[in-house]
Design an enzyme around this catalytic site. Structure first.
Site, PDB file in Angstrom:
ATOM      1  N   ASP A  49     -15.367   2.301   7.543  1.00 60.40           N
ATOM      2  CA  ASP A  49     -14.370   3.264   7.059  1.00 60.40           C
ATOM      3  C   ASP A  49     -14.989   4.168   6.000  1.00 60.40           C
ATOM      4  O   ASP A  49     -14.746   5.376   5.985  1.00 60.40           O
ATOM      5  CB  ASP A  49     -13.144   2.553   6.482  1.00 60.40           C
ATOM      6  CG  ASP A  49     -12.210   3.558   5.827  1.00 60.40           C
ATOM      7  OD1 ASP A  49     -11.730   4.442   6.555  1.00 60.40           O
ATOM      8  OD2 ASP A  49     -12.008   3.505   4.604  1.00 60.40           O
ATOM      9  N   LYS A 101      -8.824  -1.643   5.621  1.00 57.48           N
ATOM     10  CA  LYS A 101      -9.076  -2.115   4.251  1.00 57.48           C
ATOM     11  C   LYS A 101      -8.032  -3.147   3.822  1.00 57.48           C
ATOM     12  O   LYS A 101      -8.342  -4.128   3.164  1.00 57.48           O
ATOM     13  CB  LYS A 101      -9.098  -0.922   3.283  1.00 57.48           C
ATOM     14  CG  LYS A 101     -10.378  -0.106   3.439  1.00 57.48           C
ATOM     15  CD  LYS A 101     -10.387   1.141   2.591  1.00 57.48           C
ATOM     16  CE  LYS A 101      -9.460   2.188   3.135  1.00 57.48           C
ATOM     17  NZ  LYS A 101      -9.635   3.534   2.670  1.00 57.48           N
ATOM     18  N   ARG A 158     -15.056  12.511   7.749  1.00 57.67           N
ATOM     19  CA  ARG A 158     -13.746  13.167   7.967  1.00 57.67           C
ATOM     20  C   ARG A 158     -13.472  14.187   6.876  1.00 57.67           C
ATOM     21  O   ARG A 158     -12.920  15.261   7.128  1.00 57.67           O
ATOM     22  CB  ARG A 158     -12.625  12.116   7.995  1.00 57.67           C
ATOM     23  CG  ARG A 158     -12.642  11.261   9.253  1.00 57.67           C
ATOM     24  CD  ARG A 158     -11.738  10.059   9.093  1.00 57.67           C
ATOM     25  NE  ARG A 158     -10.368  10.416   8.805  1.00 57.67           N
ATOM     26  CZ  ARG A 158      -9.529   9.672   8.090  1.00 57.67           C
ATOM     27  NH1 ARG A 158      -9.904   8.514   7.581  1.00 57.67           N
ATOM     28  NH2 ARG A 158      -8.295  10.079   7.873  1.00 57.67           N
ATOM     29  N   HIS A 178       0.859  -1.197   0.000  1.00 60.43           N
ATOM     30  CA  HIS A 178       0.000   0.000   0.000  1.00 60.43           C
ATOM     31  C   HIS A 178       0.884   1.232   0.000  1.00 60.43           C
ATOM     32  O   HIS A 178       1.853   1.311   0.749  1.00 60.43           O
ATOM     33  CB  HIS A 178      -0.898   0.018   1.244  1.00 60.43           C
ATOM     34  CG  HIS A 178      -1.738   1.259   1.295  1.00 60.43           C
ATOM     35  ND1 HIS A 178      -2.908   1.385   0.574  1.00 60.43           N
ATOM     36  CD2 HIS A 178      -1.546   2.451   1.915  1.00 60.43           C
ATOM     37  CE1 HIS A 178      -3.411   2.587   0.775  1.00 60.43           C
ATOM     38  NE2 HIS A 178      -2.607   3.267   1.580  1.00 60.43           N
TER      39      HIS A 178
HETATM   40  N1  URA Z   1      -6.280   6.816   2.421  1.00 59.51           N
HETATM   41  C1  URA Z   1      -7.242   6.146   3.093  1.00 59.51           C
HETATM   42  O1  URA Z   1      -7.726   5.115   2.650  1.00 59.51           O
HETATM   43  N2  URA Z   1      -7.649   6.642   4.273  1.00 59.51           N
HETATM   44  C2  URA Z   1      -7.145   7.761   4.807  1.00 59.51           C
HETATM   45  O2  URA Z   1      -7.541   8.142   5.884  1.00 59.51           O
HETATM   46  C3  URA Z   1      -6.143   8.462   4.095  1.00 59.51           C
HETATM   47  C4  URA Z   1      -5.723   7.957   2.891  1.00 59.51           C
END
Ligand code: URA
Length: 427
Positions: A161, A187, A168, A82
């Site tokens: 999320d 994730k 957010r 990632h």
């Molecule tokens: N990428 C994500 O998936 N979540 C975040 O909070 C920031 C970048």
């Protein structure tokens, strides 16, 4: 237990228990806790931070809001990489098939562009027909038949999320290390991995401008991965200039194909090999780092990697051989003579977004044909009138960006400190 009490505990800088976090996130995912209370808790976390134990509990609850993939691990290890996002970062396109060539399985769930950084899914969609919305059964079947897949998250992956990220985004609470950690790791852990490597970027084209902040984020993510039984390491990598020569969508697919065929820019190859070596050694495919490099370079140079990429593209409905449109170049020349001493990488990334290569709001269409080509690197010596950048866009749009792109590169008398692509390893 009540939501206002939990918000007050965090607001006042105290540590939440895992039970309190589970109760709150569980309630939010089910719709029992309203968005205004979740937003208040997100702001309290943003301002007060979280301990390692709290961050792990938050990640576990976000993960538990959805499914975790399960695999028959008797024949192969399941691995992924990632990146926290950069400009010109096309490593996923190269690394995923390369890992499959080495006998690993790579079920990559990837994302779209965010701010000035490009998104792997947007890039791949410049291949006509390429599907990035595979169902989970398709993702699993392809991972086991082809060895790799790159697709978007489905609604079953960490739905908490998705809900929290949307809040957010509109409550100024994105840039929080525990919230970013839980968001990314929930994730990635949903993929049911054995090994994960993180490319945590710092510098002018990254979310984390300072190395210290990138280090803190990497430490938090590595700790969460380890506490969940996934071998996790991180490289802190420099984003003070775009990775490779191109930033955009079709142009980055083209550049990835060069690297997959054994060529391409040295920095893209170097970073791909370094991240790949982490995964090969941690999963036991290679016993040493030099051995991992040998396997990886062999597959890039002998044609295996490009064949595997093609197989992945075909499996996802893409037409590998169809033309990918690239807009015409409009050259930006240097106004001064001297060293390329600073590159405002975020500004170059924003230029690609503004030209239509990314989204300014959710749902915007992406123009896959536009981009920028960087003709110089940090520290190069240039003369007046020397080409610095090609803006790849219809001429009228490109002309509007000429001035801004020129200003993104500082040419001065002082020789800059050289950049080091891979600054540190954590794990
Ligand atoms: N990428 C994500 O998936 N979540 C975040 O909070 C920031 C970048």
């Amino acid at each position: 237990v009540n939501a206002a009490h939990i918000i007050a505990v965090k607001r006042d800088g105290h540590e939440l228990t895992s039970e309190q976090i589970a109760w709150f996130i569980g309630g939010f995912s089910r719709g029992d806790i309203p968005h205004y209370q979740m937003s208040a808790l997100a702001m309290a976390i943003y301002l007060q931070g979280m301990s390692a134990a709290e961050t792990t509990a938050l990640t576990m609850e976000m993960l538990a809001s959805g499914v975790t993939l399960t695999w028959d691990k008797s024949t192969a290890s399941y691995v992924d990489k990632h990146s926290t996002g950069g400009v010109g970062d096309k490593v996923s396109l190269v690394l995923t098939p390369l890992l499959a060539c080495c006998g690993l399985r790579a079920p990559m769930i990837s994302g779209r562009g965010l701010g000035s950084t490009g998104g792997t899914l947007d890039k791949l969609e410049s291949i006509p027909g390429f599907r990035t919305n595979l169902r989970l059964e398709e993702l699993q079947r392809q991972t086991d038949s082809v060895g790799c897949v790159i697709t978007g998250a489905t609604d079953e992956i960490a739905p908490a999320d998705r809900k929290l990220y949307a809040l957010r985004d509109v409550t100024a609470t994105v840039a929080s290390i525990p919230l970013i950690t839980a968001s990314i790791m929930s994730k990635k852990l949903a993929e049911g991995l054995d090994v994960l490597v993180l490319d945590v970027k710092f510098g002018s084209g990254a979310f984390m401008k300072r190395l210290e902040d990138a280090r803190q984020l990497a430490n938090a993510m590595v700790a969460v991965g380890a506490s969940m039984g996934v071998k996790t390491s991180a490289l802190l990598t420099d984003m003070n200039q775009p990775l490779g020569r191109f930033a955009g969508n079709a142009v980055e697919v083209n550049e990835s194909i060069e690297v997959l065929s054994g060529g391409g820019p040295p920095d893209v190859r170097e970073l791909t090999l370094a991240l790949g070596a982490e995964l090969l050694v941690s999963s036991g495919i290679a016993s040493t780092t030099p051995e991992a490099y040998r396997q990886l370079t062999n597959h890039l140079d002998n044609g295996d990697a490009i064949v595997k990429f093609r197989e992945m593209v075909l499996a996802q409905g893409g037409d590998f051989d169809a033309a990918r449109n690239v807009a015409p170049p409009q050259v930006v020349k240097s106004r001064n003579a001297g060293y390329v001493s600073h590159i405002d990488t975020e500004q170059l990334g924003m230029a690609v977004v503004e030209l239509g290569g990314g989204r300014k709001k959710v749902g915007d269409a992406v123009d896959h044909s536009v981009g920028v080509e960087l003709l110089v690197r940090h520290g190069d010596i240039v003369s007046v009138g020397e080409p610095l950048v090609n803006i790849l866009a219809p001429p009228q749009a490109a002309r509007q960006w000429d001035e801004i792109v020129a200003k993104a590169l500082t040419v001065s008398d002082s020789r800059p400190e050289p950049l080091s692509l891979i600054a540190e390893r954590i794990g």
